[in-house]
Enzyme design. Structure first.
Site, mmCIF file in Angstrom:
data_model
loop_
_atom_site.group_PDB
_atom_site.id
_atom_site.type_symbol
_atom_site.label_atom_id
_atom_site.label_comp_id
_atom_site.label_asym_id
_atom_site.label_seq_id
_atom_site.Cartn_x
_atom_site.Cartn_y
_atom_site.Cartn_z
ATOM 1 N N ASN A 150 34.549 -76.933 -21.359
ATOM 2 C CA ASN A 150 34.549 -77.520 -22.581
ATOM 3 C C ASN A 150 34.732 -76.248 -23.858
ATOM 4 O O ASN A 150 34.570 -76.555 -24.909
ATOM 5 C CB ASN A 150 33.412 -78.091 -22.856
ATOM 6 C CG ASN A 150 32.253 -77.379 -22.589
ATOM 7 O OD1 ASN A 150 32.172 -76.260 -22.440
ATOM 8 N ND2 ASN A 150 31.060 -78.111 -23.116
ATOM 9 N N HIS B 28 24.501 -80.078 -30.906
ATOM 10 C CA HIS B 28 25.430 -79.051 -30.611
ATOM 11 C C HIS B 28 26.687 -79.556 -30.688
ATOM 12 O O HIS B 28 27.566 -78.649 -30.417
ATOM 13 C CB HIS B 28 25.125 -78.101 -29.379
ATOM 14 C CG HIS B 28 25.627 -78.715 -28.246
ATOM 15 N ND1 HIS B 28 25.123 -79.893 -27.651
ATOM 16 C CD2 HIS B 28 26.108 -78.124 -27.081
ATOM 17 C CE1 HIS B 28 25.576 -80.132 -26.428
ATOM 18 N NE2 HIS B 28 26.166 -79.128 -26.341
ATOM 19 N N ASN C 57 22.813 -72.666 -26.583
ATOM 20 C CA ASN C 57 21.960 -72.669 -25.180
ATOM 21 C C ASN C 57 21.232 -71.295 -25.306
ATOM 22 O O ASN C 57 21.683 -70.205 -24.764
ATOM 23 C CB ASN C 57 22.903 -72.567 -24.015
ATOM 24 C CG ASN C 57 23.364 -73.994 -23.545
ATOM 25 O OD1 ASN C 57 23.015 -75.034 -24.259
ATOM 26 N ND2 ASN C 57 24.378 -74.138 -22.695
ATOM 27 N N ILE D 213 39.512 -72.892 -28.212
ATOM 28 C CA ILE D 213 39.899 -72.121 -29.630
ATOM 29 C C ILE D 213 40.535 -73.399 -30.372
ATOM 30 O O ILE D 213 41.499 -73.644 -29.826
ATOM 31 C CB ILE D 213 40.723 -71.045 -29.595
ATOM 32 C CG1 ILE D 213 39.994 -69.945 -28.504
ATOM 33 C CG2 ILE D 213 40.957 -70.244 -30.687
ATOM 34 C CD1 ILE D 213 40.718 -68.754 -28.206
ATOM 35 N N HIS E 159 34.576 -71.910 -29.126
ATOM 36 C CA HIS E 159 33.338 -72.292 -28.242
ATOM 37 C C HIS E 159 33.207 -71.525 -27.313
ATOM 38 O O HIS E 159 34.303 -71.509 -26.273
ATOM 39 C CB HIS E 159 33.416 -73.719 -27.974
ATOM 40 C CG HIS E 159 32.279 -74.106 -27.244
ATOM 41 N ND1 HIS E 159 32.362 -75.273 -26.258
ATOM 42 C CD2 HIS E 159 31.090 -73.893 -26.958
ATOM 43 C CE1 HIS E 159 31.523 -75.483 -25.619
ATOM 44 N NE2 HIS E 159 30.485 -74.516 -25.967
#
EC number: 6.5.1.8
Length: 409
Positions: free
Chosen positions: A171, A338, A283, A174, A189
């Site tokens: 997952n 998140h 996380n 960009i 991410h």
């Protein structure tokens, strides 16, 4: 169960569970998992559950766990420091080319992504020869890494330097996005890559071995913990803090590479960055003060949302994302979701959706539309609008983004 206008409270055999899940699914498997977690004796006050909650390994994704005297390595997970970075530019939608394939291609060429050759030599997701800016960043991280490997040699068996400034798989993404004013943003991410995985896996295994050695029976073996003050705790905290810094640096380097690539592509006019990038973990562990006590706060799939603090909540690859400002809600330990959160597993998504479904749900977005990304299709995730409504007392929306380009590993 007790209800307020903002969240639900579940009584358990241990500490309560406060869940911001009004109007969103809270699957029974995830609730059972949180109840097992709540039974541990060193939790502080309650477990806070975010609206993107879903079952995970070790602890529920979308959970905030305040502890006194111990950390649960599997609750942190193996993608230590995974998180988001986003930056606004002076560009507007009218300045983007009609065909965005070229923008996607230059980003894909600038940032190693994906994984080939089982992560071995020639892996497209790692550097063959890292650029100078990555080498300089690694020079700052290297002493800490060497100290970690000296204490825990197995952590050194794999790629570390070669993953700095690279995206990964799954997952991680960009994106080029537009906000509600049609201003262009870049957002991505990613986390601590292979080295974070090795650190997490190593200490999860050590914690489990210690539980057996001390004859501690847990409701779930993945809840194995490391007591504060022990020799293992010190080693874990040093490695954990280092991995979180690696992850933050990793995102900053990829953002730098993305901006440099599009600036020099000839596809866009000159542009400036409008503000300092928002760069946040989701996380991770931090030492914080809540309800009169200094505690370890583990956010597994959750973002810190202290009063006035900026964060990023992405939707799926076909949905909206949000730049948010924290409201400092103490009951959530100053946290928010998140992302949207999965509503089905990767294997279930592959069974449920076709390539045609995926193409329809990502229409108008320049992105991969092949079988390898069907598990990331928008239908596999909860409604981001419902998730945002469920946490309206945790954050306020600063900007609403919609992606026009999405690069996946």
């Amino acid at each position: 169960m007790k209800e307020t206008t903002t969240h639900l409270t579940f009584e358990t055999d241990g500490v309560p569970i406060k869940a911001w899940t009004r109007g969103v699914p809270f699957e029974s498997e995830a609730e059972t998992q949180v109840r097992r977690l709540a039974s541990l004796p060193f939790l502080h006050k309650w477990v806070a559950v975010m609206p993107d909650v879903h079952a995970g390994k070790g602890a529920t994704v979308g959970s905030v766990i305040a502890t006194r005297g111990a950390i649960i390595p599997a609750a942190v997970g193996v993608d230590i420091g995974c998180g988001m970075i986003a930056v606004e530019t002076s560009l507007t939608a009218s300045q983007l080319p009609d065909d965005l394939k070229g923008i996607r291609s230059v980003i894909e060429a600038a940032v190693p992504h994906g994984r080939t050759n089982n992560g071995g030599p020639g892996d497209r997701g790692a550097w063959g020869e890292a650029p100078e800016r990555v080498q300089k960043a690694w020079a700052e991280l290297a002493p800490g890494y060497e100290a970690i490997v000296k204490e825990n040699p197995s952590i050194g068996r794999g790629t570390s330097f070669g993953h700095l400034g690279t995206l990964g798989t799954g997952n991680h993404f960009i994106e080029v996005c537009l906000d509600e004013r049609d201003h262009v943003w870049f957002m991505l991410h990613s986390g601590s890559r292979g080295v974070g995985n090795r650190i997490g896996s190593h200490f999860i295994d050590l914690a489990k071995k210690d539980m057996k050695r001390w004859f501690i029976n847990l409701p779930d073996a993945d809840l194995a913990y490391i007591p504060d003050g022990s020799e293992t705790f010190g080693a874990y905290w040093r490695a954990l803090a280092w991995a979180q810094e690696f992850a933050r640096t990793n995102r900053a380097l990829m953002m730098e590479a993305t901006i440099m690539a599009v600036r020099t592509s000839g596809l866009l006019p000159p542009f400036e960055l409008m503000n300092e990038a928002v760069n946040c973990h989701h996380n991770y562990v931090s030492k914080e003060h809540h309800y009169g006590k200094d505690v370890w706060v583990t956010r597994k799939g959750a973002v810190r949302a202290g009063e006035g603090e900026l964060g990023i909540i992405p939707g799926s690859m076909g949905a909206k994302s949000f730049i948010v400002r924290g409201l400092g809600n103490q009951e959530s330990f100053c946290s928010c979701s998140h992302g949207a959160g999965r509503k089905m597993s990767r294997s279930a998504a592959k069974r449920a959706f076709s390539l045609e479904d995926h193409a329809r749900m990502t229409a108008g977005i320049e992105c991969r539309k092949d079988e390898d990304v069907i598990d990331e299709t928008p239908g596999a995730y909860k409604s981001i609008d419902d998730v945002m409504q469920a946490q309206r007392d945790l954050v306020e929306v600063v900007r609403t983004l919609r992606q026009v380009v999405c690069v996946k590993g």
